[in-house]
Write a protein that holds these residues in place. Structure first.
Motif, PDB file in Angstrom:
ATOM      1  N   VAL A   1      -3.333  -9.929  -2.175  1.00 36.29           N
ATOM      2  CA  VAL A   1      -2.394  -9.920  -3.299  1.00 36.29           C
ATOM      3  C   VAL A   1      -1.813  -8.521  -3.528  1.00 36.29           C
ATOM      4  CG1 VAL A   1      -2.172 -10.262  -5.795  1.00 36.29           C
ATOM      5  CG2 VAL A   1      -3.470 -11.898  -4.419  1.00 36.29           C
ATOM      6  N   ILE A   2      -2.662  -7.498  -3.434  1.00 35.51           N
ATOM      7  CA  ILE A   2      -2.218  -6.140  -3.756  1.00 35.51           C
ATOM      8  C   ILE A   2      -1.643  -5.423  -2.545  1.00 35.51           C
ATOM      9  CG2 ILE A   2      -2.974  -3.880  -4.596  1.00 35.51           C
ATOM     10  CD1 ILE A   2      -5.142  -5.350  -6.221  1.00 35.51           C
ATOM     11  N   LEU A   3      -2.306  -5.540  -1.392  1.00 34.60           N
ATOM     12  CA  LEU A   3      -1.931  -4.711  -0.246  1.00 34.60           C
ATOM     13  C   LEU A   3      -0.935  -5.370   0.704  1.00 34.60           C
ATOM     14  CD1 LEU A   3      -5.395  -3.169   0.719  1.00 34.60           C
ATOM     15  CD2 LEU A   3      -3.673  -2.289  -0.860  1.00 34.60           C
ATOM     16  N   PHE A   4      -0.909  -6.694   0.778  1.00 32.45           N
ATOM     17  CA  PHE A   4      -0.009  -7.336   1.745  1.00 32.45           C
ATOM     18  C   PHE A   4       1.466  -7.055   1.466  1.00 32.45           C
ATOM     19  CE2 PHE A   4       2.408 -10.894   3.522  1.00 32.45           C
ATOM     20  CZ  PHE A   4       1.988 -10.841   4.841  1.00 32.45           C
ATOM     21  N   PRO A   5       1.940  -7.073   0.215  1.00 32.44           N
ATOM     22  CA  PRO A   5       3.377  -6.830  -0.017  1.00 32.44           C
ATOM     23  C   PRO A   5       3.800  -5.371   0.174  1.00 32.44           C
ATOM     24  CG  PRO A   5       2.357  -8.027  -1.848  1.00 32.44           C
ATOM     25  CD  PRO A   5       1.257  -7.486  -1.016  1.00 32.44           C
ATOM     26  N   ILE A   6       2.859  -4.433   0.078  1.00 32.56           N
ATOM     27  CA  ILE A   6       3.242  -3.004   0.098  1.00 32.56           C
ATOM     28  C   ILE A   6       3.873  -2.597   1.427  1.00 32.56           C
ATOM     29  CG2 ILE A   6       2.379  -0.643  -0.098  1.00 32.56           C
ATOM     30  CD1 ILE A   6       0.360  -1.624  -2.130  1.00 32.56           C
ATOM     31  N   PRO A   7       3.315  -2.962   2.601  1.00 30.63           N
ATOM     32  CA  PRO A   7       3.984  -2.600   3.862  1.00 30.63           C
ATOM     33  C   PRO A   7       5.389  -3.173   3.971  1.00 30.63           C
ATOM     34  CG  PRO A   7       1.741  -3.301   4.289  1.00 30.63           C
ATOM     35  CD  PRO A   7       2.019  -3.622   2.861  1.00 30.63           C
ATOM     36  N   ILE A   8       5.613  -4.366   3.435  1.00 33.59           N
ATOM     37  CA  ILE A   8       6.963  -4.950   3.453  1.00 33.59           C
ATOM     38  C   ILE A   8       7.908  -4.098   2.626  1.00 33.59           C
ATOM     39  CG2 ILE A   8       8.313  -7.018   2.922  1.00 33.59           C
ATOM     40  CD1 ILE A   8       5.700  -8.627   3.168  1.00 33.59           C
ATOM     41  N   PHE A   9       7.449  -3.692   1.447  1.00 32.31           N
ATOM     42  CA  PHE A   9       8.264  -2.841   0.570  1.00 32.31           C
ATOM     43  C   PHE A   9       8.563  -1.500   1.241  1.00 32.31           C
ATOM     44  CE2 PHE A   9       8.440   0.453  -2.756  1.00 32.31           C
ATOM     45  CZ  PHE A   9       9.533  -0.003  -3.475  1.00 32.31           C
ATOM     46  N   ILE A  10       7.551  -0.912   1.886  1.00 29.63           N
ATOM     47  CA  ILE A  10       7.749   0.376   2.574  1.00 29.63           C
ATOM     48  C   ILE A  10       8.782   0.230   3.689  1.00 29.63           C
ATOM     49  CG2 ILE A  10       6.638   2.071   4.078  1.00 29.63           C
ATOM     50  CD1 ILE A  10       4.089   1.700   2.456  1.00 29.63           C
TER      51      ILE A  10
ATOM     52  N   THR B   1      -9.036   2.333  -0.966  1.00 29.93           N
ATOM     53  CA  THR B   1      -9.225   3.084   0.282  1.00 29.93           C
ATOM     54  C   THR B   1      -8.662   2.319   1.482  1.00 29.93           C
ATOM     55  OG1 THR B   1     -11.487   2.194   0.401  1.00 29.93           O
ATOM     56  CG2 THR B   1     -11.215   4.402  -0.518  1.00 29.93           C
ATOM     57  N   ALA B   2      -8.790   0.980   1.462  1.00 28.78           N
ATOM     58  CA  ALA B   2      -8.214   0.166   2.540  1.00 28.78           C
ATOM     59  C   ALA B   2      -6.697   0.308   2.560  1.00 28.78           C
ATOM     60  CB  ALA B   2      -8.609  -1.292   2.376  1.00 28.78           C
ATOM     61  N   GLY B   3      -6.081   0.318   1.382  1.00 28.91           N
ATOM     62  CA  GLY B   3      -4.634   0.500   1.308  1.00 28.91           C
ATOM     63  C   GLY B   3      -4.214   1.881   1.755  1.00 28.91           C
ATOM     64  N   TRP B   4      -4.960   2.897   1.351  1.00 25.62           N
ATOM     65  CA  TRP B   4      -4.631   4.272   1.734  1.00 25.62           C
ATOM     66  C   TRP B   4      -4.667   4.439   3.252  1.00 25.62           C
ATOM     67  CZ3 TRP B   4      -7.335   8.329   4.109  1.00 25.62           C
ATOM     68  CH2 TRP B   4      -6.765   9.594   3.973  1.00 25.62           C
ATOM     69  N   LYS B   5      -5.585   3.751   3.898  1.00 27.66           N
ATOM     70  CA  LYS B   5      -5.749   3.898   5.344  1.00 27.66           C
ATOM     71  C   LYS B   5      -4.754   3.062   6.152  1.00 27.66           C
ATOM     72  CE  LYS B   5      -9.371   3.694   8.928  1.00 27.66           C
ATOM     73  NZ  LYS B   5      -8.682   2.896   9.939  1.00 27.66           N
ATOM     74  N   GLU B   6      -4.487   1.821   5.740  1.00 26.53           N
ATOM     75  CA  GLU B   6      -3.810   0.876   6.619  1.00 26.53           C
ATOM     76  C   GLU B   6      -2.393   0.478   6.222  1.00 26.53           C
ATOM     77  OE1 GLU B   6      -4.893   0.230   9.407  1.00 26.53           O
ATOM     78  OE2 GLU B   6      -7.031   0.695   9.299  1.00 26.53           O
ATOM     79  N   VAL B   7      -1.989   0.755   4.991  1.00 31.02           N
ATOM     80  CA  VAL B   7      -0.675   0.278   4.533  1.00 31.02           C
ATOM     81  C   VAL B   7       0.457   0.831   5.391  1.00 31.02           C
ATOM     82  CG1 VAL B   7       1.003   0.680   2.691  1.00 31.02           C
ATOM     83  CG2 VAL B   7      -1.167  -0.385   2.163  1.00 31.02           C
ATOM     84  N   GLY B   8       0.430   2.116   5.665  1.00 29.61           N
ATOM     85  CA  GLY B   8       1.496   2.721   6.465  1.00 29.61           C
ATOM     86  C   GLY B   8       1.540   2.162   7.879  1.00 29.61           C
TER      87      GLY B   8
END
Length: 324
Positions: free
Chosen positions: A108-117, A191-198
């Protein structure tokens, strides 16, 4: 008017046989002409057989009272006893709940962030700035979880950590994040988002690059601004990629980040941080209960397989196409 059915004759049968033999022969000729390419497949196939398929034989110990000295062939069969124990175990119920909650939070939190980036970077026109930002957000992916855990332990330390210095400076009390059940799940997700979102944004950036530029040019001529082009061209263009990545993420929904949590958690936060992967590790290697831990792992794999198939079915219904 129906066409007249021709009777099957002996010559017709022989002709059909010759055609089939010719097809088989042409296939063998094709394979022989491309034998170099088929030889290149051999190392990959051997790797799959030895390290992916051969170890699956060990699944049978989930149905045995496995004894390491008796081996697989000498251990007694107990059927579904370990699965019954699994389904009636309060400890496993808590572990299963933790796994689902952490995975759902990550989706819910991390999946949309890479799309937005990816959407934002696609609108950046200064290539130097764009590449610099991409490099910065990609770098954490190449760090191991051991390094990242050590980094955040230092930053969030209750004695001397930067974050707790700020909290105390604002009049609050220091927080031991790694020893608190209230904060541990949030810490895992962050921490998972900080590492993998980009890094995850790369897939969507590549998908955007595959969209025909003529569509943007035509929309610009019609007077569509960047926002409208983003919503009416870019997002629909990468929708199949989004669906594929979502289905793959569903397949690993019961893998809440075993390596990450193993390097970060401790017995104090087992209540909220213990997931299926860490539970299998503790039971299988810690208590040497190999049969039960294998049953838990098999349950995890079967549920993941069902989720992938279900996700593909839903995708077919919504997008009118199968992802594979």
């Amino acid at each position: 008017m129906n066409a007249e059915v021709q009777p099957i004759t002996e010559s017709g049968v022989r002709e059909l046989g010759r055609k089939r033999a010719g097809k088989r022969e042409s296939r063998w000729r094709f394979a022989w002409r491309n034998r170099d390419y088929y030889l290149l497949l051999i190392p990959g196939l051997v790797f799959l057989l030895l390290f992916k398929y051969a170890p699956m034989y060990g699944i049978v110990i989930a149905f045995q009272d496995f004894n390491i000295f008796d081996g697989v062939r000498g251990s007694d069969w107990v059927g579904l006893q370990h699965f019954q124990r699994l389904l009636h175990s309060e400890e496993f119920a808590a572990v299963f709940t933790n796994t689902l909650l952490i995975s759902v939070y990550k989706i819910v939190i991390l999946f949309p962030i890479p799309i937005f980036i990816a959407l934002i970077l696609n609108e950046v026109r200064m290539m130097i700035f764009k590449r610099t930002i991409q490099t910065i957000i990609y770098l954490p992916h190449f760090l191991s979880w051991v390094i990242i855990s050590g980094l955040f332990v230092t930053i969030l330390s209750p004695s001397g950590g930067l974050v707790n210095h700020l909290i105390e400076g604002l009049g609050g009390k220091s927080i031991n994040f790694f020893m608190s059940n209230d904060y541990f799940r949030s810490l895992v997700v962050f921490t998972a988002g900080w590492k993998e979102v980009g890094w995850n944004a790369i897939v969507f950036i590549a998908a955007i690059a595959g969209i025909e530029q003529e569509q943007y040019e035509a929309a610009a001529i019609d007077g569509a601004g960047r926002i409208r082009r983003m919503f009416h061209i870019t997002l629909p263009g990468i929708l199949p990629t989004i669906a594929l990545m979502f289905i793959l993420r569903l397949g690993s929904v019961l893998d809440a980040g075993t390596e990450q949590i193993l390097t970060m958690y401790n017995p104090v936060v087992y209540k909220t941080g213990d997931v299926i992967g860490t539970y299998v590790y503790r039971i299988g290697l810690g208590k040497m209960d190999y049969s039960f831990s294998t049953a838990v792992g098999l349950f995890n794999s079967v549920v993941g397989f069902i989720l992938v198939i279900s996700g593909n079915f839903i995708s077919r219904k919504l997008l009118n196409r199968s992802i594979w």
